[in-house]
Design a protein around this motif. Structure first.
Motif, PDB file in Angstrom:
ATOM      1  N   GLY A 175       0.840  -1.213   0.000  1.00 44.60           N
ATOM      2  CA  GLY A 175       0.000   0.000   0.000  1.00 44.60           C
ATOM      3  C   GLY A 175       0.869   1.255   0.000  1.00 44.60           C
ATOM      4  N   GLN A 176       1.940   1.210   0.833  1.00 41.86           N
ATOM      5  CA  GLN A 176       2.853   2.351   0.895  1.00 41.86           C
ATOM      6  C   GLN A 176       3.592   2.529  -0.432  1.00 41.86           C
ATOM      7  OE1 GLN A 176       3.027   4.571   3.547  1.00 41.86           O
ATOM      8  NE2 GLN A 176       1.167   3.391   3.966  1.00 41.86           N
ATOM      9  N   ILE A 177       3.935   1.379  -1.060  1.00 40.80           N
ATOM     10  CA  ILE A 177       4.639   1.446  -2.352  1.00 40.80           C
ATOM     11  C   ILE A 177       3.723   2.076  -3.411  1.00 40.80           C
ATOM     12  CG2 ILE A 177       5.666   0.075  -4.206  1.00 40.80           C
ATOM     13  CD1 ILE A 177       6.527  -1.949  -1.968  1.00 40.80           C
ATOM     14  N   THR A 178       2.429   1.711  -3.372  1.00 44.33           N
ATOM     15  CA  THR A 178       1.472   2.285  -4.312  1.00 44.33           C
ATOM     16  C   THR A 178       1.373   3.795  -4.104  1.00 44.33           C
ATOM     17  OG1 THR A 178       0.231   0.211  -4.243  1.00 44.33           O
ATOM     18  CG2 THR A 178      -0.917   2.140  -5.130  1.00 44.33           C
ATOM     19  N   ARG A 179       1.360   4.200  -2.810  1.00 41.21           N
ATOM     20  CA  ARG A 179       1.266   5.621  -2.526  1.00 41.21           C
ATOM     21  C   ARG A 179       2.509   6.354  -3.031  1.00 41.21           C
ATOM     22  NH1 ARG A 179       1.218   7.802   3.366  1.00 41.21           N
ATOM     23  NH2 ARG A 179       1.555   9.982   2.849  1.00 41.21           N
ATOM     24  N   LEU A 180       3.663   5.760  -2.806  1.00 41.88           N
ATOM     25  CA  LEU A 180       4.911   6.334  -3.294  1.00 41.88           C
ATOM     26  C   LEU A 180       4.861   6.466  -4.813  1.00 41.88           C
ATOM     27  CD1 LEU A 180       7.811   7.192  -2.620  1.00 41.88           C
ATOM     28  CD2 LEU A 180       8.506   4.795  -2.834  1.00 41.88           C
ATOM     29  N   SER A 181       4.338   5.426  -5.412  1.00 38.28           N
ATOM     30  CA  SER A 181       4.240   5.410  -6.865  1.00 38.28           C
ATOM     31  C   SER A 181       3.335   6.533  -7.370  1.00 38.28           C
ATOM     32  CB  SER A 181       3.695   4.035  -7.282  1.00 38.28           C
ATOM     33  OG  SER A 181       3.427   4.009  -8.646  1.00 38.28           O
ATOM     34  N   ARG A 182       2.226   6.815  -6.627  1.00 39.58           N
ATOM     35  CA  ARG A 182       1.298   7.863  -7.053  1.00 39.58           C
ATOM     36  C   ARG A 182       1.942   9.248  -6.882  1.00 39.58           C
ATOM     37  NH1 ARG A 182      -3.452   6.104  -4.663  1.00 39.58           N
ATOM     38  NH2 ARG A 182      -3.223   7.515  -2.896  1.00 39.58           N
ATOM     39  N   LEU A 183       2.697   9.405  -5.779  1.00 38.61           N
ATOM     40  CA  LEU A 183       3.379  10.687  -5.564  1.00 38.61           C
ATOM     41  C   LEU A 183       4.360  10.973  -6.698  1.00 38.61           C
ATOM     42  CD1 LEU A 183       4.122  10.666  -1.733  1.00 38.61           C
ATOM     43  CD2 LEU A 183       2.680  12.278  -2.984  1.00 38.61           C
ATOM     44  N   VAL A 184       5.069   9.943  -7.090  1.00 39.71           N
ATOM     45  CA  VAL A 184       6.015  10.098  -8.188  1.00 39.71           C
ATOM     46  C   VAL A 184       5.263  10.507  -9.463  1.00 39.71           C
ATOM     47  CG1 VAL A 184       7.580   8.836  -9.707  1.00 39.71           C
ATOM     48  CG2 VAL A 184       7.717   8.502  -7.239  1.00 39.71           C
ATOM     49  N   GLU A 185       4.111   9.871  -9.657  1.00 45.03           N
ATOM     50  CA  GLU A 185       3.310  10.189 -10.842  1.00 45.03           C
ATOM     51  C   GLU A 185       2.805  11.639 -10.799  1.00 45.03           C
ATOM     52  OE1 GLU A 185       2.626   9.360 -14.396  1.00 45.03           O
ATOM     53  OE2 GLU A 185       3.326   7.680 -13.163  1.00 45.03           O
ATOM     54  N   GLU A 186       2.432  12.078  -9.590  1.00 46.15           N
ATOM     55  CA  GLU A 186       1.954  13.462  -9.449  1.00 46.15           C
ATOM     56  C   GLU A 186       3.067  14.466  -9.704  1.00 46.15           C
ATOM     57  OE1 GLU A 186      -1.817  12.930  -6.367  1.00 46.15           O
ATOM     58  OE2 GLU A 186       0.046  13.839  -5.634  1.00 46.15           O
ATOM     59  N   LEU A 187       4.250  14.145  -9.179  1.00 43.88           N
ATOM     60  CA  LEU A 187       5.401  15.020  -9.432  1.00 43.88           C
ATOM     61  C   LEU A 187       5.636  15.161 -10.932  1.00 43.88           C
ATOM     62  CD1 LEU A 187       8.190  14.142  -6.847  1.00 43.88           C
ATOM     63  CD2 LEU A 187       7.271  16.404  -7.358  1.00 43.88           C
ATOM     64  N   LEU A 188       5.506  14.056 -11.620  1.00 46.99           N
ATOM     65  CA  LEU A 188       5.691  14.076 -13.075  1.00 46.99           C
ATOM     66  C   LEU A 188       4.623  14.922 -13.762  1.00 46.99           C
ATOM     67  CD1 LEU A 188       6.754  10.540 -14.273  1.00 46.99           C
ATOM     68  CD2 LEU A 188       7.777  12.729 -14.893  1.00 46.99           C
ATOM     69  N   ASP A 189       3.388  14.808 -13.250  1.00 44.75           N
ATOM     70  CA  ASP A 189       2.311  15.599 -13.823  1.00 44.75           C
ATOM     71  C   ASP A 189       2.562  17.099 -13.645  1.00 44.75           C
ATOM     72  OD1 ASP A 189       0.867  13.554 -14.889  1.00 44.75           O
ATOM     73  OD2 ASP A 189      -0.537  13.356 -13.201  1.00 44.75           O
ATOM     74  N   VAL A 190       3.012  17.459 -12.423  1.00 45.36           N
ATOM     75  CA  VAL A 190       3.319  18.873 -12.178  1.00 45.36           C
ATOM     76  C   VAL A 190       4.392  19.343 -13.145  1.00 45.36           C
ATOM     77  CG1 VAL A 190       4.324  20.484 -10.511  1.00 45.36           C
ATOM     78  CG2 VAL A 190       2.593  18.843  -9.773  1.00 45.36           C
ATOM     79  N   SER A 191       5.401  18.537 -13.318  1.00 42.82           N
ATOM     80  CA  SER A 191       6.476  18.881 -14.239  1.00 42.82           C
ATOM     81  C   SER A 191       5.937  19.004 -15.662  1.00 42.82           C
ATOM     82  CB  SER A 191       7.578  17.823 -14.128  1.00 42.82           C
ATOM     83  OG  SER A 191       8.204  17.626 -15.359  1.00 42.82           O
ATOM     84  N   ARG A 192       4.995  18.123 -16.018  1.00 45.48           N
ATOM     85  CA  ARG A 192       4.396  18.196 -17.358  1.00 45.48           C
ATOM     86  C   ARG A 192       3.583  19.473 -17.531  1.00 45.48           C
ATOM     87  NH1 ARG A 192       2.667  12.434 -16.485  1.00 45.48           N
ATOM     88  NH2 ARG A 192       4.304  11.163 -17.436  1.00 45.48           N
ATOM     89  N   ILE A 193       2.842  19.828 -16.466  1.00 40.03           N
ATOM     90  CA  ILE A 193       2.035  21.055 -16.551  1.00 40.03           C
ATOM     91  C   ILE A 193       2.955  22.258 -16.748  1.00 40.03           C
ATOM     92  CG2 ILE A 193       0.559  22.629 -15.220  1.00 40.03           C
ATOM     93  CD1 ILE A 193      -0.598  20.020 -13.871  1.00 40.03           C
ATOM     94  N   ASN A 194       4.042  22.310 -15.973  1.00 42.92           N
ATOM     95  CA  ASN A 194       4.967  23.448 -16.068  1.00 42.92           C
ATOM     96  C   ASN A 194       5.581  23.577 -17.445  1.00 42.92           C
ATOM     97  OD1 ASN A 194       4.459  23.923 -13.432  1.00 42.92           O
ATOM     98  ND2 ASN A 194       6.400  23.086 -12.677  1.00 42.92           N
ATOM     99  N   THR A 195       5.824  22.460 -18.068  1.00 44.01           N
ATOM    100  CA  THR A 195       6.470  22.525 -19.370  1.00 44.01           C
ATOM    101  C   THR A 195       5.454  22.441 -20.502  1.00 44.01           C
ATOM    102  OG1 THR A 195       6.841  20.152 -19.197  1.00 44.01           O
ATOM    103  CG2 THR A 195       8.675  21.575 -18.574  1.00 44.01           C
ATOM    104  N   GLY A 196       4.181  22.501 -20.135  1.00 44.05           N
ATOM    105  CA  GLY A 196       3.143  22.480 -21.176  1.00 44.05           C
ATOM    106  C   GLY A 196       3.027  21.136 -21.863  1.00 44.05           C
ATOM    107  N   LYS A 197       3.452  20.082 -21.179  1.00 47.68           N
ATOM    108  CA  LYS A 197       3.444  18.762 -21.823  1.00 47.68           C
ATOM    109  C   LYS A 197       2.355  17.839 -21.291  1.00 47.68           C
ATOM    110  CE  LYS A 197       8.332  18.900 -22.967  1.00 47.68           C
ATOM    111  NZ  LYS A 197       9.636  18.670 -22.323  1.00 47.68           N
ATOM    112  N   LEU A 198       1.440  18.436 -20.474  1.00 46.59           N
ATOM    113  CA  LEU A 198       0.326  17.616 -19.983  1.00 46.59           C
ATOM    114  C   LEU A 198      -0.647  17.466 -21.152  1.00 46.59           C
ATOM    115  CD1 LEU A 198      -0.941  16.396 -17.282  1.00 46.59           C
ATOM    116  CD2 LEU A 198      -2.391  18.416 -17.335  1.00 46.59           C
ATOM    117  N   GLU A 199      -0.671  16.291 -21.698  1.00 42.68           N
ATOM    118  CA  GLU A 199      -1.477  16.120 -22.895  1.00 42.68           C
ATOM    119  C   GLU A 199      -2.863  15.578 -22.576  1.00 42.68           C
ATOM    120  OE1 GLU A 199       1.081  13.965 -25.497  1.00 42.68           O
ATOM    121  OE2 GLU A 199       2.399  15.719 -25.671  1.00 42.68           O
ATOM    122  N   ILE A 200      -3.843  16.261 -23.147  1.00 44.19           N
ATOM    123  CA  ILE A 200      -5.243  15.908 -22.910  1.00 44.19           C
ATOM    124  C   ILE A 200      -5.839  15.525 -24.259  1.00 44.19           C
ATOM    125  CG2 ILE A 200      -7.501  16.815 -22.193  1.00 44.19           C
ATOM    126  CD1 ILE A 200      -5.649  16.719 -19.868  1.00 44.19           C
TER     127      ILE A 200
END
Lengths: 667, 128
Positions: free
Chosen positions: A486-511
């Motif tokens: 469960g903790q590993i899944t949470r860690l995994s989601r945080l990593v994914e969120e960090l990536l999303d933030v980085s994508r938003i900043n660079t305009g690479k969040l694709e919808i």
């Protein structure tokens, strides 16, 4: 007829045989040469007549040809009449009287009298009348000798008229000159600047009141004095002397000769001197009009404003930002050095050809569509600021400078606070900042990727371990590993969120939105979370189906985020309400919890990046503050809206909208 | 490790931690495995193997090397070209590039055992 009559007269006289006409013959017959004499009289060029003083009214008894020609009458019309028949309406009464008096007195008279010919034309008659006396001294006859002097008389009269006219003009001119002098002086008195009239020797002929009041001197101490001696030789400035001495001989005027001098009465002043050569009409002598303008205040304020403007200019020059001032219409009216340098280099499309005088909006429109829509957005933003529809405008844009590399600029536009409007346009070089941001985003991206690999290893290892523990019948140990996962899944989601933030900043969040049933997505997500959170009740209120335009994975991410927050912040056993409905042509999704709620000051920031709303106790909930930020960006990119409604202590409702997909319901 | 008669998987992965866990996971799922940390090592394993691997799990980014280049070379190889290659990566861009290099499938990191099991089942006979 006329010539025949005259011929007859000549004949009579010439022959001397006509006994009826012998006026000078006396009883002695003493007129031996009479015939010769008569002949010469008859042929004389002067008009000659004889009148008989012995008869009533002095009738003409003889007239020669010249007289007949002079007056235009026939001889028989002349003989027997008094001379006055030649007089007319214009003949002067005085002349008539003179004639009468002379005849009465038997005296000679010489006068010029206006006579009239038979045809009515006037002529000037130079008339000499002489009496003829007999031996006893009695006047028997008068001889009239006359010459037509009309031409001379008229010339004399014209001359006299001309002279009168001339005298009249001289009188008038004299008056005019006097008036002019008065007028000039009156005008000069109205001039507020001190004014001097100098003669050829540079002596003061006249000064206006302003001169006396400005320099606090009297007319006595001024008039008639040479300018250089005035006021303790204060005007004796070599350069002024040279200029003044050249005004008259060389017709040189001068303007704005600046004199700075400590005047005895008024202190240090700065004067601008102007000199003109003047000559009053009708006056021979030339004069110099010298005006003095006190510009001390102006000069001081000009010096101070020059200092101010030099300072402003230095500030603008020192600024690294490229700054231009635009007029209301968008014309470039001023630029700083940095702008100029850049425009000359011509590296940046939206500063290229952007010199003073050029319309910047047109320059921008000229590069629209070259690579990106930055120029278009810049142009529209500047227009809005110029039209005062917007108080400022900012745009970050990349720009490739050939041979140098990629730069980043921030365009900032603010209104020019000036009565004529306009705007100040600035391009700030933000390359450095962008590089740092880029490095940060690269780092986040790289770090996230690097984290994913060990997470994968952890996940796989834990799962294998869990399965083996189960096979070995070690249920408790397997449960421990389950919590580890469960903790590993949470860690995994945080990593994914960090990536999303980085994508938003660079305009690479694709919808990638496609039409789909939003109710189905929300229901599946709600059921999944209900399964994982048996301590809470998740209730869904929604129609059977509702077609919206959305990216399935990303909207699922948003719903998970909102629902898991609601569950996390709600007291155990409470209900989380989820609703999907159509409102104002859009689909509205609401998630309502029964938690502590969010205070208004936190509501304003709750969707900000890395923002963490503290609890009423001042603690923050665990997490990096990325979930709502990512959710809001996802919704925004769907052209939707996301917001929160909350009364503190009464829970919170998070809502977001998505565009409807034509209202079609998928079967 | 030695080649086994049962279906085996070639793991090309330079990260020792994940490689070990992958081998553990493959073993749990009933597959044998060999690990090549570099492309040279991968070629050597293939050339020395008695039986060809049933599948190749290939990391997108090998240290200093391009995993996709290796994928292309494998897919163009007369003998090995028929082996299914699954590219693994934590990089989102890799998903689009993998098919261009001839990869048969893509497995995004992180993944769990169930995910690995599901994708292997598509290319290998179920051994359990």
């Amino acid at each position: 007829m006329e010539s025949a009559a005259r011929g007859a007269a000549s004949e009579d006289l010439g022959s001397g045989d006509d006994q009826s006409f012998r006026p000078f013959e006396d009883s002695d017959g003493g007129w031996g040469d009479q015939a010769l004499l008569l002949r010469s009289i008859a042929n004389a060029r002067n008009g000659i007549i004889l009148t008989d003083n012995g008869r009533v009214d002095n009738p003409i008894i003889f007239a020669n040809d010249a007289f007949a020609a002079l007056v235009g009458y026939e001889r028989d019309e002349i003989i027997g009449r008094n001379c006055r028949f030649l007089q007319g309406p214009e003949t002067a009464l005085a002349d008539r009287q003179k004639l009468r008096d002379a005849i009465t007195r038997g005296e000679a008279v010489h006068l010029e009298i206006l006579n009239y010919r038979k045809d009515g034309t006037p002529f000037w008659n130079d008339l000499l009348i002489s009496p003829l006396r007999d031996r006893d001294g009695r006047v028997t006859h008068f001889v009239g000798n006359q010459i037509d002097v009309t031409a001379r008389k008229e010339a004399e009269l014209a001359l006299a008229r001309e002279r009168d006219l001339l005298e009249q003009r001289v009188r008038e001119r004299t008056i005019a000159i006097a008036e002019q002098r008065d007028e000039s002086q009156a005008i000069a008195e109205t001039v507020r600047e001190p004014l001097l009239v100098l003669d050829e020797r540079l002596h003061v002929r006249w000064a206006n009141r302003a001169f006396y009041s400005t320099f606090r001197v009297t007319a006595e101490a001024t008039e008639g004095q040479q300018i250089f001696t005035l006021g303790g030789n204060q005007w004796d400035i070599p350069q002024l002397r040279e200029l003044l001495e050249r005004v008259l001989p060389e017709h040189e005027s001068f303007d704005d000769f600046e004199v700075e001098h400590a005047f005895p009465s008024i202190g240090r002043r700065i004067m601008l001197l102007n000199a003109r050569q003047v000559r009053l009409r009708g006056q021979q002598s030339r004069q110099i009009l010298l005006t003095m303008q006190d510009v001390t205040e102006e000069a001081r304020s000009a010096r101070s404003s020059a200092r101010q403007s030099a300072l402003t200019s230095a500030i603008l020059t020192s600024l690294p930002a490229h700054i231009a001032v635009l007029s209301q219409r968008g014309d470039i009216i001023a630029v700083n050095e940095a702008w100029d340098r850049f425009a000359v280099q011509g590296g940046v499309p939206i500063e290229q050809d952007a010199f003073i005088g050029v319309n910047y909006l047109r320059t921008l429109e000229g590069v629209i569509g070259d690579e990106s829509d930055d120029a278009q957005r810049a142009s529209e933003g500047i227009r809005r600021v110029l039209a005062q529809q917007q108080s400022s405008f900012a745009l970050e844009y990349p720009c490739d400078i050939p041979g140098v590399g990629q730069y980043w600029f921030m365009l900032q536009v603010v209104p020019l606070r000036h009565e004529e409007g306009g705007a100040v346009v600035m391009h700030l070089d933000i390359t450095e900042r962008k590089l740092i941001e880029q490095r940060k985003d690269d780092f986040i991206s790289m770090a996230s990727h690097e984290l994913k690999t060990p997470v994968t290893g952890l996940q796989l290892g834990a799962q294998v371990l869990q399965r083996r523990l189960v096979r070995l019948g070690l249920a408790d140990e397997a449960q421990t590993v389950e919590r580890l996962r469960g903790q590993i899944t949470r860690l995994s989601r945080l990593v994914e969120e960090l990536l999303d933030v980085s994508r938003i900043n660079t305009g690479k969040l694709e919808i990638a939105p496609v039409p789909a049933d939003l109710v189905a997505v929300v229901r599946e997500t709600a059921e999944l979370l209900q399964l994982n959170s048996p301590g809470h009740a998740v209730e869904l209120a929604a129609p059977a189906a509702l077609m919206a335009l959305f990216d399935r994975d990303r909207i699922t991410q948003v719903v998970i985020n909102l629902l898991s927050n609601a569950i996390k912040y709600s007291p155990a056993g409470s209900t989380v309400e989820v609703a999907v409905e159509t409102v104002d042509g859009a689909v509205l999704v609401s998630v309502r919890d029964r938690g502590l709620g969010i205070s208004p000051e936190h509501q304003a920031h709750i969707f900000d990046r890395f923002y963490q709303a503290p609890t009423p106790q001042g603690h923050t909930y665990p997490g990096l503050g990325m979930g709502l930020y990512i959710s809001s960006e996802i919704v925004r990119q769907h052209d939707g809206r996301i917001w929160v409604e909350s009364d503190e202590g009464a829970g919170a409702t998070f809502r977001f909208t998505l565009p409807l997909a034509g209202g079609e319901v998928r079967p | 490790m030695t080649a086994r008669p049962s279906p085996w998987v070639l793991v090309v992965e330079d990260d020792q931690g994940i490689a070990e866990n992958l081998v553990l996971a493959l073993d749990e799922l009933g597959y044998g495995a060999q690990v090549g940390a570099t492309s040279d090592r991968a070629w050597a394993i293939l050339d020395g193997a008695r039986a060809l691997p049933a599948l190749i799990l290939l990391d997108f980014l090998l240290s200093g090397e391009d995993g996709l280049a290796l994928c292309s070379a494998l897919k163009g190889h007369p003998r090995y070209g028929q082996i299914a290659v699954i590219v693994m990566s934590a990089h989102p861009g890799a998903r689009a590039r993998a098919p261009q290099a001839g990869a048969d499938d893509f497995l995004p990191k992180p993944f769990d055992l169930d995910r690995l099991d599901a994708i292997l089942a598509r290319y290998l006979p179920v051994v359990r």
